[in-house]
Design an enzyme around this catalytic site. Structure first.
Site, PDB file in Angstrom:
ATOM      1  N   LYS A  79      45.974  13.396  -3.150  1.00 31.18           N
ATOM      2  CA  LYS A  79      45.999  13.032  -1.731  1.00 31.18           C
ATOM      3  C   LYS A  79      45.487  14.194  -0.886  1.00 31.18           C
ATOM      4  O   LYS A  79      45.876  15.356  -1.112  1.00 31.18           O
ATOM      5  CB  LYS A  79      47.436  12.719  -1.276  1.00 31.18           C
ATOM      6  CG  LYS A  79      48.065  11.530  -1.966  1.00 31.18           C
ATOM      7  CD  LYS A  79      47.553  10.226  -1.419  1.00 31.18           C
ATOM      8  CE  LYS A  79      48.375   9.046  -1.863  1.00 31.18           C
ATOM      9  NZ  LYS A  79      47.593   7.803  -1.861  1.00 31.18           N
ATOM     10  N   TYR A 115      51.051   2.695   6.826  1.00 29.20           N
ATOM     11  CA  TYR A 115      50.056   2.732   5.743  1.00 29.20           C
ATOM     12  C   TYR A 115      49.043   1.593   5.867  1.00 29.20           C
ATOM     13  O   TYR A 115      47.852   1.763   5.717  1.00 29.20           O
ATOM     14  CB  TYR A 115      50.798   2.671   4.399  1.00 29.20           C
ATOM     15  CG  TYR A 115      49.904   2.593   3.184  1.00 29.20           C
ATOM     16  CD1 TYR A 115      49.115   3.675   2.819  1.00 29.20           C
ATOM     17  CD2 TYR A 115      49.852   1.442   2.399  1.00 29.20           C
ATOM     18  CE1 TYR A 115      48.291   3.611   1.702  1.00 29.20           C
ATOM     19  CE2 TYR A 115      49.043   1.368   1.287  1.00 29.20           C
ATOM     20  CZ  TYR A 115      48.264   2.453   0.943  1.00 29.20           C
ATOM     21  OH  TYR A 115      47.447   2.380  -0.159  1.00 29.20           O
ATOM     22  N   ASP A 160      42.066  10.839  -2.598  1.00 29.89           N
ATOM     23  CA  ASP A 160      42.425   9.747  -1.680  1.00 29.89           C
ATOM     24  C   ASP A 160      42.700  10.284  -0.272  1.00 29.89           C
ATOM     25  O   ASP A 160      43.654  11.028  -0.060  1.00 29.89           O
ATOM     26  CB  ASP A 160      43.678   9.033  -2.227  1.00 29.89           C
ATOM     27  CG  ASP A 160      43.955   7.722  -1.503  1.00 29.89           C
ATOM     28  OD1 ASP A 160      43.273   7.438  -0.499  1.00 29.89           O
ATOM     29  OD2 ASP A 160      44.859   6.982  -1.944  1.00 29.89           O
ATOM     30  N   ASP A 212      40.576   1.059  -0.710  1.00 32.43           N
ATOM     31  CA  ASP A 212      41.980   0.680  -0.938  1.00 32.43           C
ATOM     32  C   ASP A 212      42.463  -0.086   0.291  1.00 32.43           C
ATOM     33  O   ASP A 212      42.329  -1.318   0.369  1.00 32.43           O
ATOM     34  CB  ASP A 212      42.819   1.946  -1.206  1.00 32.43           C
ATOM     35  CG  ASP A 212      44.291   1.651  -1.465  1.00 32.43           C
ATOM     36  OD1 ASP A 212      44.720   0.499  -1.287  1.00 32.43           O
ATOM     37  OD2 ASP A 212      45.050   2.580  -1.825  1.00 32.43           O
ATOM     38  N   ALA A 242      52.016  -0.856  -3.012  1.00 33.41           N
ATOM     39  CA  ALA A 242      52.241   0.289  -2.139  1.00 33.41           C
ATOM     40  C   ALA A 242      53.518   1.040  -2.541  1.00 33.41           C
ATOM     41  O   ALA A 242      53.566   2.270  -2.540  1.00 33.41           O
ATOM     42  CB  ALA A 242      52.324  -0.174  -0.695  1.00 33.41           C
ATOM     43  N   LYS A 292      46.055  -3.647  -4.314  1.00 38.80           N
ATOM     44  CA  LYS A 292      47.507  -3.764  -4.143  1.00 38.80           C
ATOM     45  C   LYS A 292      47.914  -5.235  -4.233  1.00 38.80           C
ATOM     46  O   LYS A 292      47.398  -6.077  -3.493  1.00 38.80           O
ATOM     47  CB  LYS A 292      47.933  -3.206  -2.773  1.00 38.80           C
ATOM     48  CG  LYS A 292      47.536  -1.746  -2.523  1.00 38.80           C
ATOM     49  CD  LYS A 292      48.385  -0.770  -3.318  1.00 38.80           C
ATOM     50  CE  LYS A 292      48.011   0.684  -3.089  1.00 38.80           C
ATOM     51  NZ  LYS A 292      46.811   1.153  -3.787  1.00 38.80           N
ATOM     52  N   GLU A 342      38.441   7.952  -2.637  1.00 39.02           N
ATOM     53  CA  GLU A 342      39.167   6.717  -2.288  1.00 39.02           C
ATOM     54  C   GLU A 342      39.473   6.681  -0.791  1.00 39.02           C
ATOM     55  O   GLU A 342      40.020   7.640  -0.231  1.00 39.02           O
ATOM     56  CB  GLU A 342      40.462   6.664  -3.116  1.00 39.02           C
ATOM     57  CG  GLU A 342      41.284   5.404  -2.872  1.00 39.02           C
ATOM     58  CD  GLU A 342      42.440   5.279  -3.881  1.00 39.02           C
ATOM     59  OE1 GLU A 342      42.283   5.721  -5.048  1.00 39.02           O
ATOM     60  OE2 GLU A 342      43.496   4.751  -3.502  1.00 39.02           O
ATOM     61  N   TRP A 367      49.624   1.925 -10.976  1.00 36.17           N
ATOM     62  CA  TRP A 367      50.529   2.898 -10.357  1.00 36.17           C
ATOM     63  C   TRP A 367      51.838   2.209 -10.038  1.00 36.17           C
ATOM     64  O   TRP A 367      51.846   1.107  -9.474  1.00 36.17           O
ATOM     65  CB  TRP A 367      49.921   3.459  -9.063  1.00 36.17           C
ATOM     66  CG  TRP A 367      50.775   4.536  -8.448  1.00 36.17           C
ATOM     67  CD1 TRP A 367      50.730   5.874  -8.728  1.00 36.17           C
ATOM     68  CD2 TRP A 367      51.812   4.369  -7.472  1.00 36.17           C
ATOM     69  NE1 TRP A 367      51.688   6.550  -7.984  1.00 36.17           N
ATOM     70  CE2 TRP A 367      52.363   5.637  -7.203  1.00 36.17           C
ATOM     71  CE3 TRP A 367      52.337   3.268  -6.801  1.00 36.17           C
ATOM     72  CZ2 TRP A 367      53.396   5.844  -6.297  1.00 36.17           C
ATOM     73  CZ3 TRP A 367      53.377   3.456  -5.895  1.00 36.17           C
ATOM     74  CH2 TRP A 367      53.892   4.750  -5.649  1.00 36.17           C
TER      75      TRP A 367
HETATM   76  C1  0XW Z   1      49.257   5.912  -4.670  1.00 36.25           C
HETATM   77  N1  0XW Z   1      49.609   4.688  -3.969  1.00 36.25           N
HETATM   78  C2  0XW Z   1      49.389   3.565  -4.844  1.00 36.25           C
HETATM   79  C3  0XW Z   1      51.054   4.797  -3.563  1.00 36.25           C
HETATM   80  C4  0XW Z   1      51.160   4.852  -2.065  1.00 36.25           C
HETATM   81  O1  0XW Z   1      51.539   3.612  -1.583  1.00 36.25           O
HETATM   82  C5  0XW Z   1      49.775   5.154  -1.621  1.00 36.25           C
HETATM   83  C6  0XW Z   1      48.933   4.469  -2.633  1.00 36.25           C
HETATM   84  C7  0XW Z   1      47.454   4.707  -2.468  1.00 36.25           C
HETATM   85  O2  0XW Z   1      46.667   4.686  -3.400  1.00 36.25           O
HETATM   86  O3  0XW Z   1      47.001   4.874  -1.326  1.00 36.25           O
HETATM   87 MG    MG Z   2      44.886   4.762  -2.032  1.00 36.26          MG
END
Ligand code: 0XW
Ligand code: MG
Length: 373
Positions: free
Chosen positions: A168, A60, A197, A245, A298, A269, A222, A324
């Site tokens: 996603k 990632y 994303d 991100d 993450a 993050k 994103e 999140w």
């Molecule tokens: C949704 N998230 C916060 C969880 C995974 O780690 C991926 C991440 C993102 O936004 O890419």
């Molecule tokens: Mg992201």
């Protein structure tokens, strides 16, 4: 009251967090079980502070679980005997032991704030400048899936109270990604804000086509592409706002993106930037330019979840895209008395001193390594 106390011992633990349902699928990788690293920092009076860092697999971003523990091994011996009077002093000590590796240092930064909060009798949010709310919004992140199934889940999650969805896409053909975005929009409309994303998985050409084929759907795009250079090429050609991100690898990257004007917002993050202390700086930089952002990590359990929520509570609500946490994808809690939980798409901010979360004794087994006495 003096807050000077010394670090006596550091225990490092590893725990597996299997993904509920089998796999968390992103454009960049599918992950099945995440290896989380926890640090328990014990002071001379026996108080414990906790930190956590849990990369969502090794692909990632340039982080991985064994890398975190190797970095902690460089840093930890230099912290034994140090006073806990200043998080900035301890950050300097960590930098003197190891260059970079923010995602490992973040675990210690969180643990130091947990200890200082407990010592002062205030929640970590107070140490971060003070909470503006006692409940923060979260958002639901789908995995890369079929258009119909993703739309069904999206509608369900909006009914469950989530004010925002992250959809996603990537790693497959354009038609599927475009259909997914359209179906989600038909299912939820304006009832939730939408982020799409790409997790670095799209080419500039693919991202432009998706943008045009979904041009009447209001979403933020994103991290569609891999590098900041590709993002700069895209930026002025997109209909949709662009959020960064994975590219925000450190505070300098956040500053660069803001000064170049290539980001309309961020998925931030905590561990990637180096912990809550660094996140405060990112929060304040974003605030100067009215840039919305999330307060995430993450992956990880209750410790990192609490850290994200404390920070999120200090962000101006109109700039907060949500906190999140991995709860929807993992089973169980480290602390069953004060777990961090999502209810109606929102998370209560812990009110106890420190992080407000204490892993139950023995929950991680024996430490993988210990430092100090
Ligand atoms: C949704 N998230 C916060 C969880 C995974 O780690 C991926 C991440 C993102 O936004 O890419
Ligand atoms: Mg992201």
């Amino acid at each position: 009251m003096s807050i000077v106390m010394r670090i006596n011992r550091i225990n490092v633990y590893s725990t597996q967090l299997p993904v509920k349902g089998g796999a968390y699928k992103m454009a960049s990788a599918d992950v099945h079980s995440l290896d989380s690293t926890l640090v328990e920092v014990v002071t001379e009076d026996g108080t414990t502070g906790w930190g956590e860092t849990c990369p969502v697999g090794p692909v990632y971003q340039p982080h991985h679980a064994l890398g975190a523990r190797a970095a902690l091994a460089e840093i930890a011996p230099g912290l034994i005997g140090e006073p806990l009077h200043s998080v900035r002093y301890l950050a300097k000590r960590m930098d003197e032991r190891l260059n970079g590796h923010n995602y490992a240092k973040a675990a210690f930064d969180i643990a130091f704030l947990d200890l200082i909060g407990q010592r002062l009798g205030v929640p970590v949010s107070t140490l971060l400048g003070g909470a503006l709310t006692d409940r923060v919004p979260s958002y639901y992140s789908t995995i890369v899936g079929s258009p119909d199934e993703t739309a069904r889940i999206a509608a369900d999650k909006v009914r469950a109270g989530y004010p925002r969805l992250q959809i996603k896409i990537g790693g497959r053909n354009l038609e599927k990604d475009v259909a997914t975005v359209h179906k989600v929009w038909e299912a939820v409309g304006h009832k939730a804000r939408i982020a799409v994303d790409g997790n670095r998985g799209l080419s500039v050409a693919f991202a432009l086509q998706l943008d045009r084929l979904c041009q009447n759907i209001p979403f933020v795009f994103e991290q569609p592409c891999n590098s900041m250079e590709e993002i700069s090429m895209l930026k002025r050609r997109l209909v949709h706002p662009l959020y960064l991100d994975e590219n925000t690898e450190d505070l300098n990257a956040v500053l660069r993106a803001i000064s170049l004007g290539i980001a309309d917002g961020f998925g931030l993050k905590v561990t990637r930037l180096g912990g809550l202390t660094k996140m405060m700086a990112a929060r304040d930089l974003c605030s100067i330019r009215s840039l919305p952002h999330t307060c995430d990590d993450a992956w990880g359990g209750d410790i990192i979840a609490a850290a994200c929520v404390h920070l999120a509570s200090t962000v101006e609500p109109r700039a907060l895209e949500g906190a999140w946490i991995a709860q929807e994808y993992i089973d169980g809690h480290y602390d069953n008395t004060n777990p961090v939980i999502i209810e109606n798409g929102h998370i209560a901010v812990p009110q106890q001193a420190g992080l407000g979360v204490k892993p139950e004794a023995g929950v991680f087994g024996t430490p993988v390594v210990s430092y100090g006495c």
